[in-house]
Design a protein around this motif. Structure first.
Motif, PDB file in Angstrom:
ATOM      1  N   PRO A  21       0.679  -1.382  -0.206  1.00 32.23           N
ATOM      2  CA  PRO A  21       0.083  -0.256   0.410  1.00 32.23           C
ATOM      3  C   PRO A  21       0.786   0.860  -0.190  1.00 32.23           C
ATOM      4  O   PRO A  21       1.951   1.248   0.700  1.00 32.23           O
ATOM      5  CB  PRO A  21      -0.937  -0.308   1.285  1.00 32.23           C
ATOM      6  CG  PRO A  21       0.043  -0.566   2.257  1.00 32.23           C
ATOM      7  CD  PRO A  21       0.875  -1.759   1.448  1.00 32.23           C
ATOM      8  N   VAL A  22       0.195   2.113  -0.922  1.00 29.92           N
ATOM      9  CA  VAL A  22       0.999   3.737  -0.689  1.00 29.92           C
ATOM     10  C   VAL A  22      -0.118   4.776  -0.408  1.00 29.92           C
ATOM     11  O   VAL A  22      -1.075   4.459  -0.724  1.00 29.92           O
ATOM     12  CB  VAL A  22       2.164   4.318  -2.169  1.00 29.92           C
ATOM     13  CG1 VAL A  22       2.920   2.945  -2.097  1.00 29.92           C
ATOM     14  CG2 VAL A  22       1.106   3.885  -2.863  1.00 29.92           C
ATOM     15  N   SER A  23       0.507   6.072  -0.084  1.00 30.13           N
ATOM     16  CA  SER A  23      -1.348   7.384  -0.017  1.00 30.13           C
ATOM     17  C   SER A  23      -1.116   7.747  -1.182  1.00 30.13           C
ATOM     18  O   SER A  23      -1.710   7.421  -2.231  1.00 30.13           O
ATOM     19  CB  SER A  23      -0.700   7.843   1.142  1.00 30.13           C
ATOM     20  OG  SER A  23      -0.292   6.941   2.401  1.00 30.13           O
ATOM     21  N   THR A  24      -0.162   8.422  -1.432  1.00 29.15           N
ATOM     22  CA  THR A  24      -0.247   9.123  -2.314  1.00 29.15           C
ATOM     23  C   THR A  24       0.903   8.585  -3.343  1.00 29.15           C
ATOM     24  O   THR A  24       1.352   9.446  -4.978  1.00 29.15           O
ATOM     25  CB  THR A  24       0.153  10.827  -2.697  1.00 29.15           C
ATOM     26  OG1 THR A  24       0.659  11.494  -1.654  1.00 29.15           O
ATOM     27  CG2 THR A  24      -0.933  11.291  -2.210  1.00 29.15           C
ATOM     28  N   GLY A  25       2.106   8.259  -3.134  1.00 29.57           N
ATOM     29  CA  GLY A  25       3.246   7.163  -4.140  1.00 29.57           C
ATOM     30  C   GLY A  25       4.417   8.481  -3.807  1.00 29.57           C
ATOM     31  O   GLY A  25       5.274   7.795  -5.385  1.00 29.57           O
ATOM     32  N   GLY A  27       7.472  -8.215  -6.839  1.00 29.19           N
ATOM     33  CA  GLY A  27       6.411  -8.856  -7.147  1.00 29.19           C
ATOM     34  C   GLY A  27       4.738  -8.568  -6.458  1.00 29.19           C
ATOM     35  O   GLY A  27       4.018  -9.760  -6.307  1.00 29.19           O
ATOM     36  N   CYS A  28       4.500  -7.270  -5.425  1.00 35.88           N
ATOM     37  CA  CYS A  28       4.316  -7.191  -5.185  1.00 35.88           C
ATOM     38  C   CYS A  28       3.100  -5.799  -5.806  1.00 35.88           C
ATOM     39  O   CYS A  28       3.446  -6.088  -6.938  1.00 35.88           O
ATOM     40  CB  CYS A  28       4.676  -6.058  -4.025  1.00 35.88           C
ATOM     41  SG  CYS A  28       4.877  -7.152  -2.420  1.00 35.88           S
ATOM     42  N   THR A  29       2.188  -6.527  -5.455  1.00 37.86           N
ATOM     43  CA  THR A  29       1.194  -5.130  -6.467  1.00 37.86           C
ATOM     44  C   THR A  29       0.961  -4.486  -5.687  1.00 37.86           C
ATOM     45  O   THR A  29       1.056  -4.450  -4.518  1.00 37.86           O
ATOM     46  CB  THR A  29      -1.058  -6.229  -6.995  1.00 37.86           C
ATOM     47  OG1 THR A  29      -0.470  -7.054  -7.147  1.00 37.86           O
ATOM     48  CG2 THR A  29      -1.751  -4.762  -6.817  1.00 37.86           C
ATOM     49  N   VAL A  30       0.906  -2.736  -6.523  1.00 41.06           N
ATOM     50  CA  VAL A  30       0.838  -1.732  -5.300  1.00 41.06           C
ATOM     51  C   VAL A  30      -0.384  -1.073  -5.680  1.00 41.06           C
ATOM     52  O   VAL A  30      -1.354  -1.430  -6.135  1.00 41.06           O
ATOM     53  CB  VAL A  30       1.651  -0.786  -6.066  1.00 41.06           C
ATOM     54  CG1 VAL A  30       1.195   0.746  -5.912  1.00 41.06           C
ATOM     55  CG2 VAL A  30       2.834  -1.013  -5.769  1.00 41.06           C
ATOM     56  N   VAL A  31      -1.346  -0.806  -4.132  1.00 38.35           N
ATOM     57  CA  VAL A  31      -2.584  -0.565  -3.286  1.00 38.35           C
ATOM     58  C   VAL A  31      -2.610   0.660  -3.255  1.00 38.35           C
ATOM     59  O   VAL A  31      -1.831   0.844  -2.510  1.00 38.35           O
ATOM     60  CB  VAL A  31      -2.783  -0.537  -2.680  1.00 38.35           C
ATOM     61  CG1 VAL A  31      -4.815  -0.963  -2.113  1.00 38.35           C
ATOM     62  CG2 VAL A  31      -3.032  -2.512  -2.820  1.00 38.35           C
ATOM     63  N   HIS A  32      -2.803   1.977  -4.786  1.00 35.70           N
ATOM     64  CA  HIS A  32      -2.844   3.278  -4.418  1.00 35.70           C
ATOM     65  C   HIS A  32      -3.664   3.896  -3.905  1.00 35.70           C
ATOM     66  O   HIS A  32      -4.895   3.093  -4.328  1.00 35.70           O
ATOM     67  CB  HIS A  32      -2.455   3.925  -5.686  1.00 35.70           C
ATOM     68  CG  HIS A  32      -2.325   5.428  -6.000  1.00 35.70           C
ATOM     69  ND1 HIS A  32      -2.701   6.249  -5.343  1.00 35.70           N
ATOM     70  CD2 HIS A  32      -1.002   5.965  -5.952  1.00 35.70           C
ATOM     71  CE1 HIS A  32      -2.444   7.497  -6.180  1.00 35.70           C
ATOM     72  NE2 HIS A  32      -0.677   6.966  -6.034  1.00 35.70           N
ATOM     73  N   LEU A  33      -3.332   4.390  -2.461  1.00 36.29           N
ATOM     74  CA  LEU A  33      -4.828   5.199  -1.833  1.00 36.29           C
ATOM     75  C   LEU A  33      -5.302   5.966  -2.052  1.00 36.29           C
ATOM     76  O   LEU A  33      -6.126   6.869  -1.380  1.00 36.29           O
ATOM     77  CB  LEU A  33      -4.444   4.933   0.111  1.00 36.29           C
ATOM     78  CG  LEU A  33      -4.003   2.746   0.042  1.00 36.29           C
ATOM     79  CD1 LEU A  33      -4.042   3.333   1.412  1.00 36.29           C
ATOM     80  CD2 LEU A  33      -5.539   2.491   0.004  1.00 36.29           C
ATOM     81  N   ASN A  44       1.749 -13.505   6.135  1.00 44.39           N
ATOM     82  CA  ASN A  44       2.963 -12.253   5.032  1.00 44.39           C
ATOM     83  C   ASN A  44       2.544 -11.229   3.632  1.00 44.39           C
ATOM     84  O   ASN A  44       3.392 -10.992   2.770  1.00 44.39           O
ATOM     85  CB  ASN A  44       4.633 -13.321   5.407  1.00 44.39           C
ATOM     86  CG  ASN A  44       4.662 -11.927   5.307  1.00 44.39           C
ATOM     87  OD1 ASN A  44       5.484 -10.883   5.089  1.00 44.39           O
ATOM     88  ND2 ASN A  44       6.842 -12.601   4.890  1.00 44.39           N
ATOM     89  N   ILE A  45       1.276 -10.778   3.287  1.00 44.17           N
ATOM     90  CA  ILE A  45       0.896 -10.255   2.667  1.00 44.17           C
ATOM     91  C   ILE A  45       0.391  -8.953   2.507  1.00 44.17           C
ATOM     92  O   ILE A  45       0.943  -8.401   1.189  1.00 44.17           O
ATOM     93  CB  ILE A  45      -0.890 -10.860   1.373  1.00 44.17           C
ATOM     94  CG1 ILE A  45      -1.869 -10.280   3.169  1.00 44.17           C
ATOM     95  CG2 ILE A  45      -0.895 -12.507   1.904  1.00 44.17           C
ATOM     96  CD1 ILE A  45      -2.873 -10.340   2.917  1.00 44.17           C
ATOM     97  N   ILE A  46       0.865  -8.392   3.486  1.00 45.60           N
ATOM     98  CA  ILE A  46       1.230  -6.399   3.134  1.00 45.60           C
ATOM     99  C   ILE A  46       2.454  -6.226   3.350  1.00 45.60           C
ATOM    100  O   ILE A  46       3.443  -6.871   4.718  1.00 45.60           O
ATOM    101  CB  ILE A  46       1.248  -6.415   4.514  1.00 45.60           C
ATOM    102  CG1 ILE A  46      -0.975  -6.794   4.111  1.00 45.60           C
ATOM    103  CG2 ILE A  46       0.548  -4.116   4.703  1.00 45.60           C
ATOM    104  CD1 ILE A  46      -1.891  -5.432   5.437  1.00 45.60           C
ATOM    105  N   SER A  47       2.847  -5.142   2.174  1.00 44.21           N
ATOM    106  CA  SER A  47       4.491  -5.425   2.641  1.00 44.21           C
ATOM    107  C   SER A  47       5.229  -6.293   2.584  1.00 44.21           C
ATOM    108  O   SER A  47       6.678  -5.626   3.788  1.00 44.21           O
ATOM    109  CB  SER A  47       4.585  -3.579   2.833  1.00 44.21           C
ATOM    110  OG  SER A  47       3.708  -2.623   2.540  1.00 44.21           O
TER     111      SER A  47
END
Length: 510
Positions: A40-44, A58-64, A499-502
């Motif tokens: 997860p990122v806030s504004t990146g 390999g992580c999917t970025v979750v842009h908040l 262990n799926i978050i960052s």
């Protein structure tokens, strides 16, 4: 997703942009089912620390960024000075909201750009001009790696409890800190403390009279902090930091107001900045309160720093008047120089008074790339930026010695070290140090990272540690003191057992 401003990149197969807590929970559930981690990122815009890049590939970025509501907008006033904000709320957004709806309130801004996330910065340990940002947040709402929602402190009592947004500690163990510089969950909102705007506010410009006087100067600032004379954070920058911050504004004025070519403006800007900022170290502090309180504080600062630094009181009125007079006489070289400097200093002065600005980021960007690029283009520019930021003890001699060794190491790698020392708490300081380079040049990128590694080794060799880590340096940080990070990993197994978050962010990777 391409390379970030550090010249480092982790491939992200997908970028998701949820707009609600419900959607975040679904993303977490999907990640649990597939076993594919998310970041997860806030504004990146975590520039210089990794931007949107996860620590591991390999992580999917979750842009908040789409989650940008001020949830209690109708309730904010001087008697309820807290904003319930989501990760996408930016400094600009909150500042403009307060100007329109609650002008008697302000907040703790940082030198990051106006469009950066408030919550994202606080959760990564950012430091504002009034206090460390982590002390501004409480009552977190978190989607855990299990898919469940945790609300910390008295926020667990529910939205309508009068304690939820007023009492920052709650009952029992305080869990808020687990989600600052952590990877135990996705923070979807938090209460953020606002502050009454004092009746009188002034900024203090501090120019160190002798470069070798840094140690006693820092000790004097620490004493003023402890005694409440300068209760906010004093920022002390070296010549490289100051000049990088000022030059672009001077060029803007000379081009836009005086019709200079870019080349002529750049040449004159160097002379102007050298004339008005000739010292090796200079600082910025702020004082607020009644007229009598401000007068007494400024007098005490002048007395205590006598012989160490020149203290200049800066107000909006003085800056505006000086600029107006100098601008009218800009055909005269000295007046033109003064007009250019005052035009540049005004937004920087505003930082100490709670007004966000892009100016510091633009200074770094324009040192490398085109002068017309906006701050939000930093990751798309040629500008290379790497932060290596040590937490510091409260003794001036130790601070001066470490920074001296770091600067020497940087010179050995062909870099000028940009440094700001922040007098952060009554007992500690931090230093924001960075390297600036052309990211389009592969050799410069490699040399900058070798230099960054050497600077981290210097910090560790002194028995110290960074207070904030880049994505690409996590292994170097968590690889030390394995017993400590083992405890953190045990907490991870409770809140995020798969262990799926960052994975690897301020934690052991597995």
């Amino acid at each position: 997703m391409g390379s970030d401003v550090t010249g480092y990149a982790r491939s992200a197969p997908t970028v998701l942009a949820p707009a609600s807590v419900r959607e975040v929970r679904q993303i977490v559930r999907d990640a649990r089912r597939t076993g594919l981690p998310i970041h997860p990122v806030s504004t990146g815009m975590n520039w210089g620390y990794g931007s949107m890049s996860p620590p591991l590939p390999g992580c999917t970025v979750v842009h908040l960024g789409r989650m940008n509501r001020i949830r209690n907008a109708d309730e904010i006033d001087v008697d309820n000075p807290v904003a319930l904000i989501e990760p996408g709320v930016t400094q600009r957004q909150l500042h403009e909201f307060l100007l329109a709806k609650a002008p008697s309130l302000m907040f703790n801004v940082t030198g990051a750009a106006a469009d950066t996330s408030i919550l994202g910065n606080a959760l990564d340990g950012g430091v504002g001009y009034l206090s460390p940002r982590r002390t501004d947040i409480f009552g977190l709402e978190v989607v855990l790696g299990t898919g469940k929602i945790l609300r910390t402190g008295f926020r667990r009592l529910g939205r309508h409890s009068r304690l939820a947004g007023s009492h920052p500690y709650g009952l029992g163990p305080a869990l808020d800190g687990l989600f600052v510089q952590g990877n135990l969950g996705v923070v979807t909102s938090a209460y953020f403390k606002l502050r009454p705007r004092p009746p009188v506010q002034v900024a203090l410009s501090l120019s160190l009279t002798r470069a070798e006087g840094l140690a006693p100067f820092v000790d004097a600032l620490m004493a003023l902090k402890r005694e409440g004379v300068l209760p906010t954070i004093t920022h002390v920058g070296n010549r490289h930091r100051t000049h990088a911050t000022l030059v672009h504004g001077v060029v803007d004025y000379l081009v836009g107001r005086c019709g200079f070519t870019a080349a002529r403006a750049a040449a004159e800007a160097g002379r102007v900045v050298a004339h008005f900022a000739p010292t090796e170290w200079s600082g910025l502090a702020s004082v607020g309160g009644t007229a009598a309180q401000v007068k007494a504080a400024v007098s005490e600062v002048r007395r205590r720093l006598a012989g160490l630094a020149r203290v200049t009181t800066v107000t909006d009125r003085r800056l505006s008047l000086a600029h107006a007079v100098a601008d009218r006489c800009r055909a005269v070289p000295l007046a033109r120089a003064l007009a250019a400097v005052t035009a540049t200093v005004r937004p920087l002065h505003g930082l100490a008074l709670g007004v966000p600005t892009d100016a510091p980021v633009l200074g770094l960007l324009h040192a490398i790339d085109r002068h017309d690029l906006p701050a939000t283009s930093l990751d798309e520019s040629r500008c290379g930026l790497i932060y290596i930021c040590p937490a510091l003890p409260c003794h001036g001699a130790d601070v001066a010695a470490l920074l001296g060794r770091m600067a020497q190491r940087a010179r050995g790698h062909g870099h000028d070290l940009h440094v700001t020392v922040n007098v952060e708490t009554d007992t500690s300081m931090v230093a924001v140090t960075n390297l600036l380079f052309d990211r389009s040049d592969a050799e410069q990128v490699a040399r900058a990272h070798r230099c960054a590694d050497a600077l981290l080794a210097e910090i560790h060799g002194a028995g110290l540690e960074v207070y904030r880590a880049r994505s690409d340096m996590m292994a170097d940080v968590v690889g030390r003191h394995s017993a400590h990070w083992g405890h953190v990993r045990n907490l991870k197994q409770v809140f995020d057992p798969q262990n799926i978050i960052s994975p690897g962010r301020y934690n052991l990777p597995a």
